[in-house]
Design an enzyme around this catalytic site. Sequence first.
Site, PDB file in Angstrom:
ATOM      1  CB  ALA A   1     -20.704 -42.724  12.747  1.00 30.75           C
TER       2      ALA A   1
ATOM      3  N   GLY B   1     -24.434 -43.306   3.644  1.00 30.52           N
ATOM      4  CA  GLY B   1     -24.371 -42.699   4.978  1.00 30.52           C
ATOM      5  C   GLY B   1     -24.517 -43.750   6.050  1.00 30.52           C
ATOM      6  CG  ASN B   2     -23.027 -43.469   9.661  1.00 32.01           C
ATOM      7  OD1 ASN B   2     -23.564 -42.817  10.542  1.00 32.01           O
ATOM      8  ND2 ASN B   2     -21.826 -43.163   9.155  1.00 32.01           N
ATOM      9  CG  HIS B   3     -28.957 -46.163  10.774  1.00 31.08           C
ATOM     10  ND1 HIS B   3     -30.002 -45.630  10.070  1.00 31.08           N
ATOM     11  CD2 HIS B   3     -28.800 -47.436  10.335  1.00 31.08           C
ATOM     12  CE1 HIS B   3     -30.481 -46.550   9.242  1.00 31.08           C
ATOM     13  NE2 HIS B   3     -29.755 -47.654   9.385  1.00 31.08           N
TER      14      HIS B   3
END
Length: 400
Positions: free
Chosen positions: A276, A208-210
């Site tokens: 994102a 995943g990402n932030h």
Amino acid sequence: MLEGKKILLGVCGSIAAYKSATLVRLLVKSGAQVQVVMTPDATNFITPLTLSTLSKNPVYSDYFKTETGEWNNHVELGLWGDAMIIAPASANTMAKMAGGLVDNLLTAVYLSAKCPVYFAPAMDLDMWKHDSTQHNITALQGFGNILIPPGSGELASGLHGEGRMAEPEEIVAFLNDDIKKKSPLTGKKILVTAGPTYEAIDPVRFIGNHSSGKMGFALADELASLGADVTLVAGPTAQISKYQSIKRIDVISAADVLLECLTHFPLADACVMCAAVADYTPSHVADQKIKKHDDGLTINLKKTTDILKTLGQQKRAYQVLVGFALETQNEEQYAIDKLQKKNLDLIVLNSLNDKGAGFKNDTNKVTLIDRQLNKTTYDLKNKTEVARDICIKVTQLLKK
Ligand code: CTP
């Protein structure tokens, strides 16, 4: 259209003040925040307690809070509202408004208000027909105030005719229609994507990402408040939309975002691609949890579809496509490359080198670059304000 709107309700001394309770209730039910200001005489017709209970806010009728000696700041109140409704508007208060007289809190708030002011007169037939009343109404309309016309019927005096305040339901419908008519994005369908994507490795793990989703949700809220019909494709996030009118579609992976965008983009006037989205996803998702071994683990990744680029290839002349670029170096050039390669109308650049910009923060610092390479750089602002700046540009592009 009233959802999330801040409504100042001015109540004057008239028997129709009893209808204010229903009006407050209907406004609150529509999702508006309501702040009631009464003339001292109005409190003889309906109690501030009733209206404060229904509005869930204190009701003001004096310049001062006698118990604490504090000032009820009329300027602050006037600036708070997105709209002010004076209902019932008595002949006396309308005369004061027309003449700029300020002898109570309500008229002071009216003079301080910068928002549109609606007034719903209520009085007896002869007072209504009097030349001075009609003259004052014309003057108020000349100042840009909006008349919610009274109805006809039996009046409190027993007379029959014009002068009866519009019913609360009619006032709310009038307000709704008027705000809708004047909202710049009414009738526009806008697709917004927000948040991160999670790319499954096995049933318990993902890449995943932030991204927090804050920027995308702020954009969806702002677009909805401008009257747009918003579809929000949201990756895994704890964010909640301010407006119930926003159609939220929860998704998890880049493939899910792609599917929803391909479904909804052809019907949209604009798309703001704020999510994102992962650029890579595991080539193979294990059916069972991957067990630990003594040696390292290699996960093969394959490229995901560049959704924005795909939409850019499908885009029709009337559609506006907005992308984001989060960069750490060579920011402007990379952003311009993305704008051109993906056939965008606008790119929102944020640089991780700017303090307070990018993921997770409540603030952001952006530069907007359009197709003509016009560049506008904004200060660090909270994400709601940033969303406002972006939406101004989107509105302009949709008008072209
Ligand atoms: N985006 C997309 N599909 C992807 C990846 C990104 O539509 N698979 C969109 C994002 O929503 C964003 C824009 O493309 O609006 C730019 O994303 P970004 O990650 O900054 O750029 P990339 O094009 O992925 O290029 P790079 O990661 O190499 O900078």
